[in-house]
Scaffold this active site. Structure first.
Site, short mmCIF file in Angstrom:
data_model
loop_
_atom_site.label_atom_id
_atom_site.label_comp_id
_atom_site.label_asym_id
_atom_site.label_seq_id
_atom_site.Cartn_x
_atom_site.Cartn_y
_atom_site.Cartn_z
N TYR A 84 62.15 7.69 43.97
CA TYR A 84 61.47 8.73 43.20
C TYR A 84 60.38 9.37 44.05
CZ TYR A 84 63.24 6.98 38.64
OH TYR A 84 64.00 6.63 37.56
N GLU A 130 58.24 3.42 34.85
CA GLU A 130 57.15 2.54 34.41
C GLU A 130 55.85 2.91 35.14
OE1 GLU A 130 60.50 1.72 33.07
OE2 GLU A 130 60.45 0.70 35.02
N ASN A 188 65.14 13.40 34.94
CA ASN A 188 65.49 11.98 34.90
C ASN A 188 65.72 11.53 33.46
OD1 ASN A 188 65.72 9.27 36.17
ND2 ASN A 188 63.96 8.83 34.88
N GLU A 189 66.89 11.01 33.19
CA GLU A 189 67.24 10.51 31.86
C GLU A 189 66.78 11.48 30.76
OE1 GLU A 189 67.46 5.69 32.40
OE2 GLU A 189 65.53 6.52 31.81
N GLU A 269 71.46 3.45 38.05
CA GLU A 269 70.44 2.41 37.86
C GLU A 269 71.13 1.17 37.33
OE1 GLU A 269 67.08 3.43 35.46
OE2 GLU A 269 66.56 5.22 36.62
N TYR A 334 59.72 -7.02 38.91
CA TYR A 334 60.99 -6.62 38.31
C TYR A 334 62.08 -7.68 38.42
CZ TYR A 334 63.64 -2.77 36.20
OH TYR A 334 64.32 -1.96 35.32
#
Length: 659
Positions: A84, A130, A188-189, A269, A334
């Site tokens: 990103y 996030e 994005n999404e 993803e 993560y």
């Protein structure tokens, strides 16, 4: 062998191998990356190609470690990385751009290229990740009516200015121009967002084409559900899906096929783990489940990006939050194949073994996990309460307003703002101080005459009983715990966003102090270092036996001499402390909150540590210091060589599921 020197040697040994794959392929004019719809695959330079990539966020990894992490990803068998670009990381104020040091995104991409890794670029403008406000700058909210991620003219004007700066920097790095970027995601999404504004998507598509050219492959990513692809896709943008281990892979790719009947299968993803929230267990996804799903997808010929392959750290105030409001911790480990500190894990080697079945994995040694060092316990002393340090924290004085103003209204985007008024009359018996509209965003530390009374917390504690006399000073130190990064509530205003009442009467006549903690910590290190006082006897005691006034504490420690290859990475933990912020040598490590968990230690990268002189630790404890009346021996932090990000939690709330 486990030394930084060994890491450097391994990296040098790999350079000839890795550079060979980055140079001499083709002239830029001959380089192509495109979709072969007739055979459901990508073509790179006219040849069939499948990528196995991993996500890494340069803004969560110190620049000195970019190469180490990228080499480890290459040695796992990945042929690409996915990344990103966080808009707010590069434009903290309108028109003020940061592209050097840890912000040098061009250098990061060029480094990947030199190491033989292709790049899948996701420049937003919204990224989720996030990350605070999903990467959108908080200053966008200065126009309160703005509709984010839409064709709202005010939003589009800001996006247009940003893309005019960013995308020309990316154009020379495109694959067809001799660089490593093979594809670029648009937004994005977007299908998960309520706006469903095709005009906005067309605007972005046109701008990306205008700045990057007609040959670049543009794509979208959405959750593997029909309702998400309905609003997240646009003709001319190749639609991909995302999903994690345990999902029915056949069904997930059938969803992609409904939008893209032909072309390569792509999971943009594939979740190797999951995100954390304060007060919830550390998320863990089993290695076996991840490896099994990866093998299944690769056996189908799918292109897969592992999200995350390397998570990193939300230093300073960069973490995001989900709704209903749940802030994410400082660690963005993560449960990824490479740990927060870049360490090799069981999951790393298991996924490498799967990839080896389908693609040739580079030969040679894998750079080892970076060594850690336990510097031990360091005793702190108290400096000043926040109220006592207001002249340092807010040198220009307060802003006066009849009613409270939000953070963006006083141009304070992160950290803390102190709101002050006086009690209008005597309150000899406990009287409710309330935020009737849930207007405390996100936590307020309430004091009367400098004595901490308690904490108001968004969605959790909206009323607190206080006592006092007419004219007493009422302070609310309000903390921004991170803006919502996903869903329809990303226009997340901070501070006191509505009026407070005391015994049902609205409080007015506020003095509002935006606190410049970063500059105060940096500029006051020497001045604060030499002060006496501190955590001995009852010098730290304020308020009730359960609470201490928000205050700064300081300590110095030296790196031991005679030990080779120091400084090394370490982890800091806070025995007996409750919640706050910590800086080392002026670098904001992030939030600690062991009282809530699950994260107990914070990662301390070696590049912020000094060997030439003492290292200064400054802690801002907001609720309860362990040293208020226990003597100096208990007023300490400890540097350890192993992380604890899966400690006990004091609250449990349901995970936000973006699918």
């Amino acid at each position: 062998m486990d030394t930084p020197g060994v890491v450097r040697i391994f990296s040098l040994l790999l350079v000839p191998l890795l550079l060979g794959s980055a140079h001499g392929l083709h002239n830029a004019s001959q380089r192509t990356f495109e979709i072969d719809y007739s055979h459901n695959r990508f073509l790179k330079d006219g040849q069939p190609f499948r990528y196995i990539s991993g996500s890494i966020h340069y803004f969560r990894v110190p620049r000195m470690y970019w190469k180490d992490r990228l080499v480890k990803m290459k040695m796992a068998g990945l042929n690409a990385i996915q990344m990103y670009v966080a808009w707010n990381f590069h434009e903290p104020q309108p028109g003020q751009y940061l592209f050097t040091g840890d912000h040098d995104v061009e250098h990061f991409i060029q480094l990947a290229h030199k190491l033989g890794l292709l790049v899948i670029l996701r420049p937003g403008p919204y990224i989720c990740a996030e990350w605070d406000m999903g990467g959108l700058p908080a200053w966008l909210l200065e126009k309160k009516s703005i509709v984010l991620r839409s064709s709202d003219p005010d939003y589009l004007a800001s996006v247009d200015k940003w893309l005019r700066v960013l995308l020309p920097k990316m154009k020379p790095l495109l694959y067809q121009n001799g660089g490593p970027i093979i594809s670029v995601q648009v937004e994005n999404e977007y299908g998960s967002y309520s706006a469903c504004d095709y005009t906005y998507l067309r605007f972005l598509q046109n701008r990306f084409r205008s700045y990057l050219g007609e040959k670049v492959l543009l794509f979208t990513t959405d959750g593997a559900h029909e309702r998400f692809l309905k609003c997240g896709t646009l003709q001319g943008l190749y639609a991909t899906v995302d999903f994690g281990a345990g999902t029915n892979i056949t069904n997930a790719f059938l969803i992609q096929r409904k939008t893209e009947p032909k072309g390569p299968l792509v999971n943009s993803e594939f979740y190797t783990g999951w995100l954390d929230h304060w007060g919830q267990p550390h998320s863990v996804v089993s290695t076996k489940a991840v490896a099994s799903s990866l093998q299944d997808m690769l056996a189908r010929g799918a292109n897969v990006n592992l999200y995350m392959f390397m998570g990193g750290t939300n230093f300073a105030y960069w973490n995001g939050a989900n709704t209903p409001y749940q802030a994410q911790p400082t660690s963005y480990d993560y449960d990824a194949p490479l740990s927060e500190a870049g360490d090799l894990t069981e999951k790393y080697f298991a996924l490498r073994d799967v990839i080896k079945k389908f693609e040739k994995v580079p030969e040679g040694p894998i750079p080892p996990s970076t060594p850690k060092f336990a510097y031990g316990k360091v005793t702190l002393k108290k400096l000043k309460t926040v109220q006592e340090a207001l002249n340092i924290l807010c040198p220009f004085g307060p802003i006066k307003s009849i009613y409270p103003l939000t953070f963006v209204q006083v141009k304070q985007y992160f950290g803390f703002v102190l709101y002050r008024t006086t009690l209008p009359q005597n309150y000899s018996s406990p009287t409710p101080l309330s935020s009737p509209s849930n207007g405390v965003h996100d936590r307020a530390y309430v004091s009367v005459n400098g004595v901490l009374q308690g904490v108001l917390e968004r969605n959790t504690v909206s009323t607190l009983n206080i006592t006092g006399k007419a004219g007493d000073t009422l302070d609310l130190l309000v903390e921004n715990m991170g803006r919502v990064n996903y869903g329809n509530a990303i226009n997340d205003f901070k501070g006191l966003i509505s009026n407070l009442t005391l015994n049902s009467s609205i409080l007015i006549n506020w003095e509002i102090f935006p606190l410049d903690t970063e500059n105060a910590v940096r500029s006051s290190l020497e001045a604060w270092n030499g002060r006496d006082g501190g955590c001995r006897d009852k010098a730290c005691a304020h308020g009730s036996s359960n609470l201490t006034a928000p205050a700064f504490y300081v300590a110095n420690f030296s790196i031991p001499r005679g030990i080779p290859d120091l400084p090394r990475d370490t982890f800091i933990q806070f025995p007996g402390w409750t919640k706050g912020q910590v800086w080392i040598n002026g670098f904001n490590l992030g939030r600690y909150w062991p009282a809530r968990g699950p994260q107990v230690t914070l990662f301390v990268p070696q590049h912020i540590l000094l060997t030439a002189g003492p290292n200064t630790v400054i802690v801002l404890e907001l609720e309860r210091a362990p040293c208020r009346d226990s003597g100096p021996g208990q007023c300490m932090v400890e540097f350890v060589d192993k992380p604890v990000i899966s400690g006990a939690q004091t609250t449990n709330r349901l995970n936000a599921d973006r699918n």
